[in-house]
Enzyme design. Structure first.
Site, mmCIF file in Angstrom:
data_model
loop_
_atom_site.group_PDB
_atom_site.id
_atom_site.type_symbol
_atom_site.label_atom_id
_atom_site.label_comp_id
_atom_site.label_asym_id
_atom_site.label_seq_id
_atom_site.Cartn_x
_atom_site.Cartn_y
_atom_site.Cartn_z
ATOM 1 N N ASN A 36 0.862 -1.180 0.000
ATOM 2 C CA ASN A 36 0.000 0.000 0.000
ATOM 3 C C ASN A 36 0.902 1.234 0.000
ATOM 4 O OD1 ASN A 36 -1.651 2.188 0.663
ATOM 5 N ND2 ASN A 36 -2.928 0.999 2.046
ATOM 6 N N ARG A 38 0.329 4.142 0.688
ATOM 7 C CA ARG A 38 0.075 5.049 1.816
ATOM 8 C C ARG A 38 0.715 4.530 3.111
ATOM 9 N NH1 ARG A 38 -5.735 4.811 1.760
ATOM 10 N NH2 ARG A 38 -5.525 5.524 3.887
ATOM 11 N N ASN A 39 1.187 3.292 3.105
ATOM 12 C CA ASN A 39 1.907 2.760 4.255
ATOM 13 C C ASN A 39 3.338 3.294 4.163
ATOM 14 O OD1 ASN A 39 3.538 0.969 5.937
ATOM 15 N ND2 ASN A 39 1.682 -0.265 6.104
ATOM 16 N N VAL A 40 3.838 3.884 5.241
ATOM 17 C CA VAL A 40 5.134 4.571 5.202
ATOM 18 C C VAL A 40 6.311 3.673 5.594
ATOM 19 C CG1 VAL A 40 4.125 6.867 5.509
ATOM 20 C CG2 VAL A 40 4.848 5.541 7.527
ATOM 21 N N THR A 138 3.091 1.548 10.852
ATOM 22 C CA THR A 138 3.333 2.379 9.669
ATOM 23 C C THR A 138 2.097 2.454 8.769
ATOM 24 O OG1 THR A 138 4.226 0.485 8.446
ATOM 25 C CG2 THR A 138 5.801 1.857 9.689
#
Length: 160
Positions: A36, A38-40, A138
């Site tokens: 994903n 948007r997962n950092v 995250t």
């Protein structure tokens, strides 16, 4: 629907193990840890190790191995609708006893979020041979903490 996690990314040089809970729907579709965007997770690690970020998954895996980091999930399988850890049911843990015996240099285990730590402590029986540290998730679902706040806490993985 039953979902299955990925095999670990690891080698014999690994000194650190980072554990998530279970791959998200997007990660499973892409067949990539933390797929994903948007997962950092990846952005954090590349920043911590002062490395130019790459979106190429093979380079991400090589980056982990180069830095002696193993990556896996606590759960091997579960039933879950969507991607939230809170929706996990019928969980089946991974075999940490065998994994850790095969990776004797690992001394530090970091959890990507509270749920990963809770499941690990529930299922893994490893004794006191490891340093266990829970870090903020995250995931984009953990919007309460900014990237900078997460980065400050995650930096511990390079300090050891």
């Amino acid at each position: 629907m039953k979902k299955y996690a990925f095999p670990p990314i690891s080698n014999q040089k690994a000194t650190i193990l980072i554990l998530g809970t279970m791959p998200s729907v997007q990660s499973l579709e892409l067949m990539q840890y933390y797929g994903n965007t948007r997962n950092v997770f990846w952005k954090l690690l590349f920043t911590i190790f002062n490395t130019t970020f790459s979106s190429d998954y093979e380079k991400k895996k090589a980056f982990l191995l180069h830095n002696n980091i193993a990556l896996w999930d606590v759960l091997e399988a579960c039933v879950r609708n969507g991607s939230l850890d809170s929706a996990i049911e019928q969980e089946v843990p991974n075999d940490f006893d065998s994994f850790l015996k095969a990776h004797p240099n690992i001394k530090h285990i970091y959890f990507n979020g509270q749920k990963a730590a809770a499941y690990f402590k529930q299922y893994a029986k490893i004794g006191n041979s490891y340093y266990l540290t829970t870090l903020p998730s995250t995931s984009p679902a953990n919007a309460a903490k900014s990237f900078e706040m997460k980065l400050k806490e995650w930096t511990i993985i390079k300090q050891l």
